[in-house]
Design a protein around this motif. Structure first.
Motif: not given
Length: 263
Positions: A134-140
């Motif tokens: 999906a070509r999406v990244v995140a951090v938490a």
């Protein structure tokens, strides 16, 4: 994904094709003690720990060079707010010197190629998330309050809203204080464990503790996401910054980071 750039102490993680991700340690920057480790000058990436802002800017530039992209950081407040970043923020964070904050929140998400996301920690749990298809990244940023608030769930929700499938999401849970070292009052342990049972722990001294990394792994698993866990305790490992260790010594310390980008 391999990269020829070097930075002392980086712990790379594989989150799929087209994703570059790693965790920094306390080494490889320009900060002196107490924002350094025994390994040499410190790579302190935090602006709120009394280190000189110019040194922090250099350290952040070194991390961005290793990533091959500018890196955005939020002002973390132990909540569950997710900040979405895009093309405008990539331009902003590519400016010199880098700005201080992308806003107040404890998770960042982007589908913008060439924009790094960073999460700052010194005992809390850094979480990196990616759906390479999906070509999406995140951090938490998942400390005790963040685990209770469900910040990891909110970050996953933000990924899904941008086309990610939890079955495809790959996660890395970085170095954090372990349950053997994170002593808390019994009432606090009971409160957190009532919501996330996997956090229940007992310290080496036989006192109540919390195992936040195990709690985060369990929260991810509940959503169908398998996680790679970096088994390094910030309190025990002298190459990592630890707020609890610094407080025990009557001093301060720096902040390391989990960093990710679409490339």
């Amino acid at each position: 994904m391999s990269d020829t750039r070097t930075l002392a102490g980086v712990h790379p993680v594989d989150l799929g094709d087209g994703v570059h991700a790693f965790f920094t340690t306390g080494a490889g920057g320009v900060s002196p003690a107490p924002w350094a480790t025994a390994a040499g000058s410190g790579l302190n990436l935090g602006l709120n720990v009394s280190d000189d802002a110019a040194r922090v800017a250099v350290n952040r530039s070194l991390a961005a060079e290793r990533l091959g992209a500018p890196v955005a950081f939020a002002t973390q407040v132990h909540g569950d707010t997710v900040i979405e970043l895009g093309a405008a923020e990539r331009v902003r964070w590519a400016a010199h010197p880098p700005p201080g904050s992308a806003g107040e929140g404890d998770a960042l998400v982007t589908a913008e190629r060439g924009l790094g996301l960073g999460v700052l920690v010194a005992d809390c749990v850094p979480v990196l998330l990616a759906d390479p298809e999906a070509r999406v990244v995140a951090v938490a940023h998942a400390g005790r309050k963040g685990v209770l608030a469900g910040v990891v769930h909110r970050a996953l929700d933000a990924l899904v809203a941008r086309g990610a499938d939890p079955a495809r999401v790959r996660a890395a849970v970085g170095p954090a204080v372990c349950g053997r070292c994170y002593e808390v009052p019994a009432a606090m342990r009971d409160e957190v464990a009532a919501a996330v049972p996997e956090t229940f722990a007992t310290t080496r001294a036989g006192t109540p503790g919390l195992d936040l990394p195990s709690g985060v792994v369990a929260q991810l698993a509940a959503r169908g996401v398998a996680a790679t866990r970096v088994e390094r305790c910030t309190f025990e490992d002298p190459d990592l910054f630890s707020h609890r260790r610094a407080v025990a010594a009557g001093t301060t310390t720096g902040r390391q980071a989990g960093i990710i980008a679409l490339v």
